[in-house]
Design a protein around this motif. Structure first.
Motif, PDB file in Angstrom:
ATOM      1  N   GLU A 138      62.766 -70.513  95.118  1.00  0.00           N
ATOM      2  CA  GLU A 138      62.271 -71.728  95.777  1.00  0.00           C
ATOM      3  C   GLU A 138      61.414 -72.583  94.862  1.00  0.00           C
ATOM      4  O   GLU A 138      61.522 -73.811  94.868  1.00  0.00           O
ATOM      5  CB  GLU A 138      61.503 -71.363  97.053  1.00  0.00           C
ATOM      6  CG  GLU A 138      62.433 -70.886  98.152  1.00  0.00           C
ATOM      7  CD  GLU A 138      61.741 -70.724  99.489  1.00  0.00           C
ATOM      8  OE1 GLU A 138      60.727 -71.403  99.734  1.00  0.00           O
ATOM      9  OE2 GLU A 138      62.250 -69.915 100.293  1.00  0.00           O
ATOM     10  N   LYS A 139      60.574 -71.944  94.072  1.00  0.00           N
ATOM     11  CA  LYS A 139      59.671 -72.697  93.199  1.00  0.00           C
ATOM     12  C   LYS A 139      60.468 -73.487  92.157  1.00  0.00           C
ATOM     13  O   LYS A 139      60.205 -74.670  91.933  1.00  0.00           O
ATOM     14  CB  LYS A 139      58.692 -71.744  92.514  1.00  0.00           C
ATOM     15  CG  LYS A 139      57.639 -72.433  91.704  1.00  0.00           C
ATOM     16  CD  LYS A 139      56.643 -71.432  91.141  1.00  0.00           C
ATOM     17  CE  LYS A 139      55.609 -72.139  90.285  1.00  0.00           C
ATOM     18  NZ  LYS A 139      54.636 -71.197  89.723  1.00  0.00           N
ATOM     19  N   GLN A 140      61.434 -72.841  91.539  1.00  0.00           N
ATOM     20  CA  GLN A 140      62.235 -73.537  90.521  1.00  0.00           C
ATOM     21  C   GLN A 140      63.075 -74.648  91.146  1.00  0.00           C
ATOM     22  O   GLN A 140      63.217 -75.720  90.569  1.00  0.00           O
ATOM     23  CB  GLN A 140      63.119 -72.549  89.764  1.00  0.00           C
ATOM     24  CG  GLN A 140      63.799 -73.192  88.562  1.00  0.00           C
ATOM     25  CD  GLN A 140      64.475 -72.173  87.667  1.00  0.00           C
ATOM     26  OE1 GLN A 140      64.458 -70.980  87.923  1.00  0.00           O
ATOM     27  NE2 GLN A 140      65.068 -72.658  86.607  1.00  0.00           N
ATOM     28  N   MET A 141      63.623 -74.416  92.341  1.00  0.00           N
ATOM     29  CA  MET A 141      64.422 -75.444  92.997  1.00  0.00           C
ATOM     30  C   MET A 141      63.548 -76.632  93.383  1.00  0.00           C
ATOM     31  O   MET A 141      63.954 -77.788  93.215  1.00  0.00           O
ATOM     32  CB  MET A 141      65.132 -74.880  94.226  1.00  0.00           C
ATOM     33  CG  MET A 141      66.066 -75.873  94.889  1.00  0.00           C
ATOM     34  SD  MET A 141      67.378 -76.526  93.832  1.00  0.00           S
ATOM     35  CE  MET A 141      68.655 -75.343  94.123  1.00  0.00           C
ATOM     36  N   ALA A 142      62.353 -76.373  93.887  1.00  0.00           N
ATOM     37  CA  ALA A 142      61.444 -77.472  94.242  1.00  0.00           C
ATOM     38  C   ALA A 142      61.073 -78.274  92.997  1.00  0.00           C
ATOM     39  O   ALA A 142      61.020 -79.511  93.032  1.00  0.00           O
ATOM     40  CB  ALA A 142      60.188 -76.921  94.923  1.00  0.00           C
ATOM     41  N   SER A 143      60.822 -77.590  91.909  1.00  0.00           N
ATOM     42  CA  SER A 143      60.497 -78.267  90.650  1.00  0.00           C
ATOM     43  C   SER A 143      61.687 -79.099  90.156  1.00  0.00           C
ATOM     44  O   SER A 143      61.518 -80.228  89.689  1.00  0.00           O
ATOM     45  CB  SER A 143      60.094 -77.223  89.607  1.00  0.00           C
ATOM     46  OG  SER A 143      59.840 -77.833  88.374  1.00  0.00           O
ATOM     47  N   LYS A 146      62.004 -82.217  92.313  1.00  0.00           N
ATOM     48  CA  LYS A 146      60.939 -83.168  91.991  1.00  0.00           C
ATOM     49  C   LYS A 146      61.255 -83.874  90.671  1.00  0.00           C
ATOM     50  O   LYS A 146      61.123 -85.098  90.562  1.00  0.00           O
ATOM     51  CB  LYS A 146      59.595 -82.431  91.895  1.00  0.00           C
ATOM     52  CG  LYS A 146      58.415 -83.331  91.641  1.00  0.00           C
ATOM     53  CD  LYS A 146      57.113 -82.550  91.620  1.00  0.00           C
ATOM     54  CE  LYS A 146      55.937 -83.462  91.346  1.00  0.00           C
ATOM     55  NZ  LYS A 146      54.674 -82.709  91.285  1.00  0.00           N
ATOM     56  N   GLY A 147      61.684 -83.121  89.680  1.00  0.00           N
ATOM     57  CA  GLY A 147      62.027 -83.710  88.394  1.00  0.00           C
ATOM     58  C   GLY A 147      63.219 -84.648  88.477  1.00  0.00           C
ATOM     59  O   GLY A 147      63.211 -85.733  87.881  1.00  0.00           O
ATOM     60  N   LEU A 148      64.249 -84.254  89.222  1.00  0.00           N
ATOM     61  CA  LEU A 148      65.430 -85.111  89.359  1.00  0.00           C
ATOM     62  C   LEU A 148      65.111 -86.377  90.148  1.00  0.00           C
ATOM     63  O   LEU A 148      65.644 -87.448  89.852  1.00  0.00           O
ATOM     64  CB  LEU A 148      66.580 -84.346  90.014  1.00  0.00           C
ATOM     65  CG  LEU A 148      67.248 -83.300  89.127  1.00  0.00           C
ATOM     66  CD1 LEU A 148      68.255 -82.488  89.933  1.00  0.00           C
ATOM     67  CD2 LEU A 148      67.914 -83.938  87.925  1.00  0.00           C
ATOM     68  N   THR A 149      64.238 -86.277  91.144  1.00  0.00           N
ATOM     69  CA  THR A 149      63.822 -87.455  91.900  1.00  0.00           C
ATOM     70  C   THR A 149      63.102 -88.441  90.984  1.00  0.00           C
ATOM     71  O   THR A 149      63.366 -89.649  91.016  1.00  0.00           O
ATOM     72  CB  THR A 149      62.925 -87.047  93.082  1.00  0.00           C
ATOM     73  OG1 THR A 149      63.670 -86.159  93.936  1.00  0.00           O
ATOM     74  CG2 THR A 149      62.454 -88.246  93.877  1.00  0.00           C
TER      75      THR A 149
END
Length: 171
Positions: A138-143, A146-149
């Motif tokens: 979850e942490k890596q996916m959220a990061s 956020k980065g892609l956004t």
């Protein structure tokens, strides 16, 4: 010319740069995600959907979009968009309606059936995202999101004009 005709050092450098390129990583990831989604949708009975169709769908506004605008947004020719719209129209996914701002023009918009298909496709993408979240954490996916956004916002911003090159002194 084939790969074997090139200097092995050049081939190694090319492969190294391809693996290190953000653009290459994004393009390959998007293609693979799209292929998985299209295959999953097809296995569930929605045959006839191709990657070319799914590449166009994000650019169709719910109130409708002119074909010329679709071509510009998708980065393809008007003829290519015309062919895809014809295919999607034949499948009952989209329809062409009069453009309220220009009587000569038509807008492409989703039909009720097309909206249901779009929702189904977005559900499949969510399933794939859930699977990737389990694989990455979850942490890596959220990061990543956020980065892609942030990356998308930066790429959607108008590009600053390039400064003209100045010739080296002494010429």
């Amino acid at each position: 010319m084939n790969k074997h005709d090139l200097d092995p050092c050049d081939v190694a450098e090319l492969e190294r740069r391809k693996r290190a390129s953000l653009g290459q990583l994004l393009l390959r990831s998007a293609r693979l995600l799209d292929e998985r989604a299209v295959a999953r949708v097809a296995r569930r009975g929605a045959t006839g959907v191709r990657r070319a169709h799914t590449a166009l769908m994000p650019y169709i506004d719910l109130e409708g979009t002119r074909q010329i605008d679709l071509a510009e947004r998708a980065g393809v020719t008007k003829q290519a968009v015309g062919q895809l719209v014809e295919e999607l129209e034949a499948a009952g996914v989209v329809e062409r309606t009069p453009d309220p701002e220009d009587r000569r023009a038509k807008r492409v918009r989703f039909t009720p059936h097309g909206l249901k298909m779009l929702l189904h496709g977005l559900g499949v993408l969510q399933e794939l995202e859930d699977e990737l979240t389990r694989a990455l954490g979850e942490k890596q996916m959220a990061s990543l999101k956020k980065g892609l956004t942030a990356l998308l916002a930066a790429l959607e911003a108008p590009e600053a004009p390039e400064a003209p090159e100045t010739p080296p002194e002494g010429r």
